[in-house]
Write an enzyme that holds these catalytic residues in place. Structure first.
Site, PDB file in Angstrom:
ATOM      1  N   HIS A 110      52.627  76.315  42.472  1.00 19.21           N
ATOM      2  CA  HIS A 110      53.711  75.538  43.080  1.00 19.21           C
ATOM      3  C   HIS A 110      53.250  74.150  43.521  1.00 19.21           C
ATOM      4  O   HIS A 110      53.995  73.179  43.374  1.00 19.21           O
ATOM      5  CB  HIS A 110      54.333  76.332  44.239  1.00 19.21           C
ATOM      6  CG  HIS A 110      55.111  77.515  43.762  1.00 19.21           C
ATOM      7  ND1 HIS A 110      54.826  78.815  44.138  1.00 19.21           N
ATOM      8  CD2 HIS A 110      56.148  77.599  42.888  1.00 19.21           C
ATOM      9  CE1 HIS A 110      55.664  79.639  43.530  1.00 19.21           C
ATOM     10  NE2 HIS A 110      56.474  78.933  42.767  1.00 19.21           N
ATOM     11  N   GLY A 136      71.061  76.674  34.518  1.00 20.88           N
ATOM     12  CA  GLY A 136      70.521  75.321  34.571  1.00 20.88           C
ATOM     13  C   GLY A 136      70.998  74.452  33.421  1.00 20.88           C
ATOM     14  O   GLY A 136      71.181  73.238  33.577  1.00 20.88           O
ATOM     15  N   GLU A 191      69.630  78.214  40.179  1.00 17.03           N
ATOM     16  CA  GLU A 191      69.003  79.489  39.786  1.00 17.03           C
ATOM     17  C   GLU A 191      70.106  80.395  39.233  1.00 17.03           C
ATOM     18  O   GLU A 191      71.148  80.590  39.863  1.00 17.03           O
ATOM     19  CB  GLU A 191      68.305  80.106  41.005  1.00 17.03           C
ATOM     20  CG  GLU A 191      67.948  81.573  40.905  1.00 17.03           C
ATOM     21  CD  GLU A 191      66.965  81.921  39.781  1.00 17.03           C
ATOM     22  OE1 GLU A 191      65.882  81.348  39.730  1.00 17.03           O
ATOM     23  OE2 GLU A 191      67.323  82.795  38.950  1.00 17.03           O
ATOM     24  N   ASP A 234      61.244  75.221  36.734  1.00 16.87           N
ATOM     25  CA  ASP A 234      60.411  76.354  37.165  1.00 16.87           C
ATOM     26  C   ASP A 234      61.006  77.605  36.539  1.00 16.87           C
ATOM     27  O   ASP A 234      61.620  78.435  37.204  1.00 16.87           O
ATOM     28  CB  ASP A 234      60.429  76.427  38.691  1.00 16.87           C
ATOM     29  CG  ASP A 234      59.452  77.460  39.226  1.00 16.87           C
ATOM     30  OD1 ASP A 234      58.637  77.981  38.444  1.00 16.87           O
ATOM     31  OD2 ASP A 234      59.521  77.748  40.433  1.00 16.87           O
ATOM     32  N   SER A 235      60.818  77.717  35.241  1.00 21.37           N
ATOM     33  CA  SER A 235      61.545  78.726  34.461  1.00 21.37           C
ATOM     34  C   SER A 235      60.691  79.953  34.180  1.00 21.37           C
ATOM     35  O   SER A 235      59.477  79.937  34.352  1.00 21.37           O
ATOM     36  CB  SER A 235      61.947  78.115  33.117  1.00 21.37           C
ATOM     37  OG  SER A 235      60.778  77.802  32.390  1.00 21.37           O
ATOM     38  N   THR A 236      61.367  80.993  33.709  1.00 17.61           N
ATOM     39  CA  THR A 236      60.678  82.128  33.119  1.00 17.61           C
ATOM     40  C   THR A 236      60.156  81.698  31.744  1.00 17.61           C
ATOM     41  O   THR A 236      60.295  80.540  31.338  1.00 17.61           O
ATOM     42  CB  THR A 236      61.656  83.307  32.978  1.00 17.61           C
ATOM     43  OG1 THR A 236      62.915  82.792  32.514  1.00 17.61           O
ATOM     44  CG2 THR A 236      61.898  83.990  34.297  1.00 17.61           C
TER      45      THR A 236
END
Ligand code: SAM
Length: 280
Positions: free
Chosen positions: A61, A137, A104, A154-156
């Site tokens: 992060h 998103g 999200e 900040d994705s999978t």
């Protein structure tokens, strides 16, 4: 003894002791597991892939957020796409921003992380500067008229609901949503094992932005070596911000980081040839 085995790579995977199962279930979008491991503390996995852990989330992060924020130097409006664990918004809100918008897709990830991994988000979800949007998103950046100084994806992984966050239409809309001098950073997996993810992202971003590169951080719970973040901006000078300037800006924020320093920031952009070759 129970073990958690990552399922994405049949050749080499992360295997963790589960000292205490906390939660396992399915949301409308993905399978969610939370468990404890003696080394990593509480672990969040989505669709069988580790997303973050209490013990090493600071590396991921801090390195997702602080390089673009401090290279920009005056970011007031930040957009986070994904990031349901709250770690990215927590770091972004440490900067003197006016607003952090987080989009999200899966509200249950937020609820589960707030309940079971509260150290990762801290008080970020209660911060009055947070504008939380539950939605896709891709649809958000396609529709919004707002402009952002920094966009953090900040994705999978590029499977499941996160796959669209690695595609050209999404990147095109992100560019449109950036204010002049804006910077886009996206997580791009571990190049040693998933070089195609970083290569495809750089190729797609390279057609849209004046300056595209990767920068690196070693996140212990992501196996296979350093992970890559993609960096895209029309400001060619942003990633060459002098280390003294970065250090001065960091000191002005009062942020007490555990991984990020101005020197680490600068070093993260030094790429070994096997990774530099993915930038194109
Ligand atoms: N640090 C993590 C990693 O790279 O392994 C990413 C963590 S964060 C939990 C990823 C979040 O992206 C998830 O909560 C997921 O629900 C969200 N997500 C996936 N696809 C999305 C989409 N299309 N729009 C918004 N959020 C999305």
């Amino acid at each position: 003894m129970i073990r958690f085995e990552e399922t994405d790579n049949p050749d080499a995977n992360l295997s963790l002791t589960v000292s205490r199962p906390i939660y396992a279930g399915r949301t409308a979008f993905q399978a969610v597991e939370v468990f404890e491991n003696p080394t990593f503390g509480r672990v969040l996995a989505l669709d069988g892939i580790v997303q973050t852990t209490e013990a090493d989330e600071f590396v991921y992060h801090e390195m997702l957020v602080h390089p673009p924020m401090l290279a920009h130097g005056a970011a007031k409006r930040v957009l986070v796409i994904g990031g349901g664990d709250g770690g990215a918004i927590e770091e972004a809100l440490k900067h003197p921003v006016e607003a952090v918008t987080m989009v999200e897709i899966d509200p249950q990830v937020i609820e589960l992380c707030r309940a079971h991994l509260p150290s990762i988000c801290g008080d970020a979800f209660d911060d009055r500067r947070l504008d939380l949007v539950i939605g896709d998103g891709v649809a958000f950046v396609a529709d919004t008229g707002r402009r952002f100084d920094v966009i953090l994806v900040d994705s999978t992984e590029p499977v499941g609901p996160g796959a669209v966050l690695f595609e050209t239409p999404f990147y095109t809309d992100c560019r449109r949503c950036l204010a002049p001098g804006g910077i886009l950073v996206t997580q791009n997996a571990v190049p040693f094992l998933q070089g195609d993810v970083a290569r495809d992202a750089c190729r797609r971003l390279g057609r849209l932005f004046a300056d595209v590169t990767l920068y690196l951080a070693p996140v212990p719970s992501f196996i296979g070596g350093a992970m890559a973040f993609a960096w895209a901006s029309d400001d060619r000078d942003a990633r060459r911000t002098p280390v003294e300037t970065l250090a001065r800006r960091l000191a002005a924020t009062g942020i007490e980081s555990r991984y990020y320093t101005a020197e680490v920031h600068q070093a993260a952009f030094a790429l070994p040839p096997y990774i530099a070759g993915l930038v194109g």
